[in-house]
Write an enzyme that holds these catalytic residues in place. Sequence first.
Site, mmCIF file in Angstrom:
data_model
loop_
_atom_site.group_PDB
_atom_site.id
_atom_site.type_symbol
_atom_site.label_atom_id
_atom_site.label_comp_id
_atom_site.label_asym_id
_atom_site.label_seq_id
_atom_site.Cartn_x
_atom_site.Cartn_y
_atom_site.Cartn_z
ATOM 1 C CB CYS A 288 -0.959 0.003 1.186
ATOM 2 S SG CYS A 288 -0.123 0.074 2.774
ATOM 3 C CB CYS B 190 -3.521 -0.647 9.032
ATOM 4 S SG CYS B 190 -4.404 -0.865 7.466
HETATM 5 FE FE1 FES Z 1 -1.616 0.323 4.217
HETATM 6 FE FE2 FES Z 1 -3.494 0.782 5.968
HETATM 7 S S1 FES Z 1 -3.746 0.468 3.853
HETATM 8 S S2 FES Z 1 -1.366 0.648 6.315
#
Ligand code: FES
Length: 129
Positions: A35, A104
């Site tokens: 991400c 996360c």
């Molecule tokens: Fe990557 Fe939350 S989407 S840390």
Amino acid sequence: MALYSEKVMDHFRNPRNVGFIPDADGVGEVGNAKCGDIMKMYLKIEDDTITDVKFETFGCGSAIASSSMATELIKGRSVSEAMALTNQAVAEALDGLPDYKMHCSVLAEEAIQKALEDYYSRRDQTKSE
Ligand code: FES
């Protein structure tokens, strides 16, 4: 049921302990390659106790809420208690995260562990000087 708990929303909107500590005793930065989110933790440690902790997170709402909650969970705790903090404990303290957002909370666990490793290596260096 709402996707995010009230606690997640609260810590996302009013994150605790945001910022940095210029003379930190340990700093840990981690990222998630998928991400692209980044989390950095700063620790101030005296007599084996986390006396202050701050974070900077460039990431999603769950990452910000996880960082905020993680700092609250380790502030005033011993180094070994902080080392034992798991991402599950962070997620539970937030009254849960959606499954696809659990990674996360992993960033918070990893950032604290990395900051503590940094603290240990600095301390060992000072001892051997
Ligand atoms: Fe990557 Fe939350 S989407 S840390």
